[in-house]
Structures are given as structure tokens and as C-alpha cells.
Write a protein that holds these residues in place. Structure first.
Motif, short mmCIF file in Angstrom:
data_model
loop_
_atom_site.label_atom_id
_atom_site.label_comp_id
_atom_site.label_asym_id
_atom_site.label_seq_id
_atom_site.Cartn_x
_atom_site.Cartn_y
_atom_site.Cartn_z
N GLU A 132 -10.03 11.90 -3.96
CA GLU A 132 -9.62 10.63 -4.84
C GLU A 132 -8.02 9.58 -3.39
N VAL A 133 -8.87 8.12 -3.44
CA VAL A 133 -7.98 8.30 -3.03
C VAL A 133 -7.38 5.90 -3.64
N CYS A 134 -7.37 4.91 -3.27
CA CYS A 134 -6.71 4.13 -3.94
C CYS A 134 -6.48 2.76 -2.43
N HIS A 135 -7.22 2.89 -2.12
CA HIS A 135 -7.11 1.43 -0.99
C HIS A 135 -8.24 0.33 -1.80
N TYR A 136 -7.20 -0.34 -1.86
CA TYR A 136 -8.40 -1.56 -2.50
C TYR A 136 -7.92 -3.50 -1.29
N PHE A 137 -8.33 -4.02 -1.37
CA PHE A 137 -8.45 -5.41 -0.07
C PHE A 137 -9.90 -6.35 -0.84
N LEU A 138 -8.42 -7.66 -0.68
CA LEU A 138 -8.94 -8.81 -1.36
C LEU A 138 -10.00 -9.18 0.16
N MET A 139 -10.82 -9.58 -0.47
CA MET A 139 -11.19 -10.54 1.05
C MET A 139 -11.35 -11.41 0.78
N PRO A 140 -11.18 -12.41 1.56
CA PRO A 140 -11.36 -14.43 2.19
C PRO A 140 -12.49 -14.56 1.14
N GLU A 141 -13.01 -15.51 0.58
CA GLU A 141 -14.60 -15.59 0.27
C GLU A 141 -15.90 -15.52 1.35
N GLN A 142 -15.12 -16.16 2.48
CA GLN A 142 -16.29 -16.22 3.67
C GLN A 142 -16.38 -14.38 4.52
N LEU A 143 -15.99 -13.39 4.02
CA LEU A 143 -15.92 -11.72 3.98
C LEU A 143 -16.53 -11.29 3.77
N ARG A 144 -16.75 -11.71 2.19
CA ARG A 144 -17.32 -10.53 1.22
C ARG A 144 -18.39 -9.91 1.33
N GLY A 145 -18.67 -9.57 1.06
CA GLY A 145 -20.04 -8.34 1.89
C GLY A 145 -19.93 -8.12 3.01
N ALA A 146 -19.52 -9.14 4.44
CA ALA A 146 -18.88 -7.55 5.83
C ALA A 146 -19.08 -6.62 5.49
N PRO A 147 -19.18 -5.71 6.27
CA PRO A 147 -18.81 -4.41 7.03
C PRO A 147 -17.60 -4.26 7.14
N LYS A 148 -17.21 -3.18 6.38
CA LYS A 148 -15.58 -2.81 6.53
C LYS A 148 -15.33 -1.41 6.85
N HIS A 149 -14.55 -1.33 7.48
CA HIS A 149 -14.54 0.08 8.01
C HIS A 149 -12.33 0.33 7.91
N THR A 150 -12.36 1.25 6.91
CA THR A 150 -11.40 2.36 6.34
C THR A 150 -10.69 3.01 6.64
N VAL A 151 -9.75 2.94 7.42
CA VAL A 151 -8.63 4.24 7.46
C VAL A 151 -7.33 4.44 6.91
N MET A 152 -7.07 5.66 6.78
CA MET A 152 -6.15 6.47 6.01
C MET A 152 -4.92 5.24 6.46
N ALA A 153 -4.36 4.84 7.83
CA ALA A 153 -2.81 4.12 8.18
C ALA A 153 -3.50 2.76 7.93
N GLU A 154 -3.96 2.56 6.71
CA GLU A 154 -4.16 0.96 6.49
C GLU A 154 -3.26 0.69 5.00
N GLY A 155 -2.98 -1.09 5.18
CA GLY A 155 -1.67 -1.22 4.21
C GLY A 155 -0.71 -0.50 4.42
N ASP A 156 0.10 -0.28 3.00
CA ASP A 156 1.63 -0.34 3.93
C ASP A 156 2.29 1.14 2.84
N LEU A 157 0.96 2.48 3.44
CA LEU A 157 1.19 3.44 3.38
C LEU A 157 1.95 3.93 4.55
N GLY A 158 3.22 4.46 4.45
CA GLY A 158 3.62 5.11 5.77
C GLY A 158 5.05 4.84 6.12
N LEU A 159 5.22 3.01 6.03
CA LEU A 159 5.27 1.85 6.32
C LEU A 159 6.67 1.40 5.33
#
Length: 324
Positions: free
Chosen positions: A297-324
Motif C-alpha cells: 500500500e502507498v498513498c499517491h493522490y492526485f487532484l486533477m483539473p476538470e478537463q483531465l478527469r478521466g484521462a489516463p494517468k501514468h504514476t511512478v514512485m518518484a512523484e510528488g514531494d517524496l524524496g524532495l
């Protein structure tokens, strides 16, 4: 109870000092260097910061700082173009003013009309709030574990494709002159990659990051791995937190992973294992000869602009503030 005032965080030298004092009073000193140093990395060194002005929000009660939530500028890709994004970070609220956190969260609805917002280190209460806000929740990964070095001979050492003879292996992002293109696929939302971004990420103040890439004779990058050290049952491992390739197939990328598996001392200190945690959109590790695989289990959450809701999303661990 004093009235709460929510404003955009303006980020001057004096403002940073005020936030540093607030964070130290509530959380103590940062375990990853000074808060000033981390903010300099987020906003001064970050190549995306010149084009995205948002730095976060803060809340005052009678001129007293009672809440702060930072935003790290970032770029994602959609249909071959850069998409402005923000990585939420360092949400800190004076416990005597719990409504300050709600105010900052509600403001994200407005900010999110123009920016993708990633939360990758939210506490359980924030996760619940994000779900209620309709965030895309990426909470399950598959952890792949492979023996490295001499032990790799025991499982699939010969499986890996040969490294392309006409290409060069590099372990320093300074050796990258350009990329074949700044994204992998145009039909999904994913990170927008530049040489400047890779250099910035690899010099994080928070976590040790390493880079392995494939370039041609002109220094044009076509595939890379971002790697961080990890311990698994006391054994040193290289944890691949992102894979990237602009090629139509995975041959070159698998050859690059194979080099790390067979030669873990390509990176400082070496390792006995190579691991990766992949989301459902990532098929790179599906066929590799892993010693074991397990769900995590991990906890990656994304608030998407309205025009992108439902668009395919490619997620990686090196995303968000992890490691920054």
C-alpha cells in the motif's frame, strides 16, 4: 476565537524565516537538513519554479502564523505539451486553529482548476479529505525484488537483453545534453522530463538519488532509471523509483535494468538486491525474472483539473514531494 485569514504564501526572505520558525516550533528541525535549505531546493533551484509562481498558502490569526502548506512547482505532460503541476508538501497547522487546515484544503479546489496537484505524503486525515474531494487515488503497487550481482546468476541472469553497442551508459545527469522527447507517451498524463529536472532531482537535500541513463554519441537520452538506496530485511538494495524510455519497446530499458541487476556496483556502494514498486499503469517489470513479488500500500493522490478527469494517468514512485 480570532478570525482566520488565508493568503497565498508570497515567499520573500522574511517570509521564509517566519515559516521556518513556525515549522521548528511545531515539528522541530527538519531531519533532512535545514528548512531553509529545503525551501531553497523547492523554489530557488527547481527549474519548474520559473514558470509556475504558486508556492503554497498560509493562514494568520491576528497577524500570527497558524498554518502553512507548501507547493513545489512541477511539470507534467499531456498530449505532447507541458502541464503545470504542484507537489503539495509540509502541511503544518497550529493545533489550536484546526480550521486553518480546512481553509487551505478548500483553496486547493480553486488552484486545482489550473494545476494538477499531487499529494504523496498525506496523513490519514488528509487522505480522507482528498477522497472526499474526488482525488485520483493510487494506493496499490506491486513490489518486485530481484537478486543482484553474483546472486543474479541464480535467477534469470541470461534473460536480460544485450546493452545496445551503439549507445553509452552514463551515471551522471550532467552527461545528458538533451532528451529524445520530454515524455514517454502523449496519450496519458505523466511527468515532463528535461535534463535540468534530472539534475535537480538527483541533487535532492532529502534523499540519496542516483541516475543511470542511455545516451547516444551526442548525449541524447532515450532511457533512464532513477534509483535510491533501500534496506530489505537488513540487506542493501537499489530501489528503482522511476523508469523512462522514449523507445517503442522495452528492450533498451530492460537492458539498462539488467546492467544494474548484474553490476550493482555501477552505483556507489553496490547492493545485494534490486527492487521496484510499480503502479497498475506500469508494465516494465511484469516479465522480468523477479525472485518474488508482493502487493504494497502507498498513498499517491492526485487532484486533477476538470478537463483531465478521466484521462489516463501514468504514476511512478518518484512523484510528488517524496524524496524532495
Amino acid at each position: 476565537m480570532p478570525q482566520l485569514e488565508l493568503d497565498a504564501y508570497p515567499d520573500s526572505k522574511a517570509d521564509r524565516q517566519k515559516v521556518v520558525e513556525f515549522l521548528e516550533a511545531h515539528w522541530g528541525s527538519s531531519e533532512h537538513g535545514s528548512w531553509n535549505s529545503r525551501m531553497g531546493f523547492w523554489w530557488d533551484d527547481n527549474p519548474a519554479a520559473t514558470s509556475i509562481l504558486e508556492r503554497g498558502r498560509w493562514v494568520h490569526a491576528e497577524e500570527r502564523l497558524v498554518g502553512f502548506g507548501g507547493s513545489i512547482p512541477a511539470l507534467h505532460a499531456w498530449q505532447g505539451k507541458p502541464l503545470p503541476a504542484l507537489y503539495a508538501t509540509t502541511l503544518c497547522v497550529d493545533k489550536r486553529f484546526p480550521k486553518a487546515g480546512a481553509l487551505m484544503f478548500l483553496k486547493q479546489r480553486q488552484v486545482g482548476e489550473q494545476h494538477l496537484i499531487a499529494h504523496t505524503t498525506p496523513n490519514p486525515r488528509v487522505q480522507e479529505a482528498l477522497r472526499k474531494m474526488g482525488a485520483l487515488a493510487e494506493t496499490q503497487v506491486t513490489r518486485h525484488i530481484l537478486p543482484a550481482g553474483a546472486a543474479s546468476r541464480l535467477r534469470g541472469r541470461s534473460w536480460w537483453p544485450a546493452f545496445p553497442a551503439e549507445m553509452k551508459l552514463v551515471n551522471n545527469p550532467l552527461d545528458v545534453a538533451s532528451l529524445a522527447r520530454p515524455y514517454q507517451r502523449a496519450d496519458r498524463v505523466e511527468k515532463w522530463i528535461t535534463p535540468e529536472y534530472l539534475r535537480w532531482f538527483c541533487f535532492s537535500r532529502v534523499r540519496e538519488h542516483h541516475f543511470l541513463g542511455v545516451v547516444n554519441e551526442l548525449g541524447v537520452l532515450s532511457s533512464y532509471l532513477l534509483v535510491t538506496p533501500r534496506r530489505i530485511k537488513g540487506l542493501r538494495a537499489w530501489d528503482v523509483v522511476e523508469t523512462f524510455t522514449t523507445n517503442d519497446d522495452l528492450t533498451e530499458l530492460h537492458a539498462l535494468i539488467g546492467r544494474l541487476v548484474k553490476e550493482p556496483h555501477l552505483l556507489p556502494g553496490g547492493a545485494l538486491l534490486v527492487t521496484a514498486a510499480t503502479f497498475a499503469s506500469d508494465n516494465v517489470w511484469t516479465t522480468v525474472p523477479a525472485l518474488m513479488r508482493r502487493s504494497q500500500e502507498v498513498c499517491h493522490y492526485f487532484l486533477m483539473p476538470e478537463q483531465l478527469r478521466g484521462a489516463p494517468k501514468h504514476t511512478v514512485m518518484a512523484e510528488g514531494d517524496l524524496g524532495l
